[in-house]
Design a protein around this motif. Structure first.
Motif, PDB file in Angstrom:
ATOM      1  N   ILE A  85       0.839  -1.207   0.000  1.00  0.00           N
ATOM      2  CA  ILE A  85       0.000   0.000   0.000  1.00  0.00           C
ATOM      3  C   ILE A  85       0.869   1.250   0.000  1.00  0.00           C
ATOM      4  CG2 ILE A  85      -1.631   1.331   1.400  1.00  0.00           C
ATOM      5  CD1 ILE A  85      -2.864  -1.303   2.286  1.00  0.00           C
ATOM      6  N   ARG A  86       1.934   1.236   0.790  1.00  0.00           N
ATOM      7  CA  ARG A  86       2.843   2.388   0.796  1.00  0.00           C
ATOM      8  C   ARG A  86       3.495   2.585  -0.565  1.00  0.00           C
ATOM      9  NH1 ARG A  86       4.636   0.147   6.100  1.00  0.00           N
ATOM     10  NH2 ARG A  86       3.882   1.517   7.768  1.00  0.00           N
ATOM     11  N   GLY A  87       3.890   1.468  -1.199  1.00  0.00           N
ATOM     12  CA  GLY A  87       4.504   1.583  -2.520  1.00  0.00           C
ATOM     13  C   GLY A  87       3.546   2.150  -3.559  1.00  0.00           C
ATOM     14  N   ILE A  88       2.287   1.715  -3.525  1.00  0.00           N
ATOM     15  CA  ILE A  88       1.293   2.239  -4.474  1.00  0.00           C
ATOM     16  C   ILE A  88       1.029   3.719  -4.213  1.00  0.00           C
ATOM     17  CG2 ILE A  88      -1.118   2.063  -5.174  1.00  0.00           C
ATOM     18  CD1 ILE A  88      -0.959  -0.936  -4.610  1.00  0.00           C
ATOM     19  N   ALA A  89       0.944   4.109  -2.937  1.00  0.00           N
ATOM     20  CA  ALA A  89       0.716   5.520  -2.616  1.00  0.00           C
ATOM     21  C   ALA A  89       1.885   6.378  -3.092  1.00  0.00           C
ATOM     22  CB  ALA A  89       0.512   5.678  -1.112  1.00  0.00           C
ATOM     23  N   TRP A  90       3.105   5.882  -2.914  1.00  0.00           N
ATOM     24  CA  TRP A  90       4.279   6.633  -3.378  1.00  0.00           C
ATOM     25  C   TRP A  90       4.272   6.739  -4.902  1.00  0.00           C
ATOM     26  CZ3 TRP A  90       8.324   8.694  -0.382  1.00  0.00           C
ATOM     27  CH2 TRP A  90       9.423   9.173  -1.094  1.00  0.00           C
ATOM     28  N   TRP A  91       3.884   5.647  -5.576  1.00  0.00           N
ATOM     29  CA  TRP A  91       3.843   5.659  -7.038  1.00  0.00           C
ATOM     30  C   TRP A  91       2.800   6.646  -7.548  1.00  0.00           C
ATOM     31  CZ3 TRP A  91       6.801   3.645 -10.805  1.00  0.00           C
ATOM     32  CH2 TRP A  91       6.278   3.575 -12.085  1.00  0.00           C
ATOM     33  N   GLU A  92       1.691   6.799  -6.835  1.00  0.00           N
ATOM     34  CA  GLU A  92       0.641   7.718  -7.239  1.00  0.00           C
ATOM     35  C   GLU A  92       0.950   9.168  -6.874  1.00  0.00           C
ATOM     36  OE1 GLU A  92      -2.039   7.140  -8.971  1.00  0.00           O
ATOM     37  OE2 GLU A  92      -1.661   4.983  -9.187  1.00  0.00           O
TER      38      GLU A  92
END
Length: 278
Positions: A85-92
């Motif tokens: 979830i943290r990785g997806i938030a950073w990617w967005e």
């Protein structure tokens, strides 16, 4: 019957004694084939007793540790999901603010450290390589330290962080909730919960291994040797170090400077021997 319902017959078992234990044998009798066969039978009986106690200790540890092992696996799965979830938030492009960036960095690092160190134990169980080479104690200390770091990061966030301002015209409860807690804040709170569960599960597995004599490696299983009491000091140090600390505390409690301490039975025997000798 022990607390898990198992009847460990080896707890009170003892190797068979030689019928000629008290006899004084001549050198010729000692080297006779009958003496050699009795010694071989004695060693075989001790070996069979050790293998039986070791097998029963493994069975008891596996039964008692099944529940905390599953709890730990669920906690590790939750930590892995939070990392995604943290990785997806950073990617967005959803990056935490500068004032709280360090706190989120600490809790993310703690999660990955626990994933890497605790995964071998919770995937292989009590018979795995992690137990055999003696890595359970250091793993428990690391998980405990990372839990403290996670809880500290959450406390610091609650002191430093402030809610984000609402967008113009936003009046729904969802907008207010998003202004108070975002994806990074949610991940921080969830990380603390999963870390606490993982720490408690690791301690329960470690304690069961110690109580059955399967840890540290090379210890006698329950029924062969004396199983010492497990101290909470073993969260931060090895069993030998915790025993040294406990022995030092007992020695300080028996020092002559401690006038309020009651005399022990050993002190009474020493005083009686001194009186008789004088």
């Amino acid at each position: 019957m022990d607390r898990s319902g198992f009847s460990l017959v080896c707890f009170n078992a003892s190797p068979p004694e030689s019928p000629h234990k008290g006899d004084v044998s001549s050198p010729a009798a000692e080297g006779s084939p009958g003496s050699a066969s009795q010694g071989s039978a004695h060693r075989s009986a001790r070996q069979a007793l050790l293998e039986r106690c070791l097998r029963e200790a493994h069975e008891k540890a596996a039964t008692q540790s099944s529940e905390p092992l599953w709890h730990g696996r669920i906690a590790l799965s939750g930590l892995l999901l939070l990392g995604m979830i943290r990785g997806i938030a950073w990617w967005e492009g959803n990056v935490p603010g500068y004032s709280v960036f360090g706190m989120h960095f600490l809790t993310t690092t703690a999660d990955f450290a626990c994933l890497l160190c605790a995964l071998p134990l919770f995937t292989s169980g009590t018979r795995g390589q992690c137990v055999q080479i003696g890595c359970v104690g250091p793993m428990l200390t690391l998980v405990f330290a990372m839990t403290i770091v996670d809880v500290g990061a959450l406390c610091a966030y609650m002191v430093v962080a402030t809610p984000r301002p609402l967008s113009p015209g936003a009046k729904s409860y969802v907008d207010v909730l998003e202004a108070c807690i975002g994806v990074w804040e949610f991940a921080l709170v969830a990380s603390v919960c999963f870390q606490l569960v993982l720490c408690a599960s690791s301690w329960r597995v470690y304690r069961e291994l110690r109580m059955t004599g399967l840890y540290p490696p090379g210890s006698n299983p329950a029924g062969i040797g004396h199983i010492q009491e497990v101290s909470f000091l073993e969260l931060i140090c090895e069993a030998e170090d915790a025993k040294l600390v406990s022995d030092c505390e007992c020695a300080m409690g028996k020092s002559p400077d401690n006038k309020g301490a009651k005399p022990t039975s050993q002190d009474s025997r020493q005083a009686l021997v001194t009186t008789i000798s004088t």
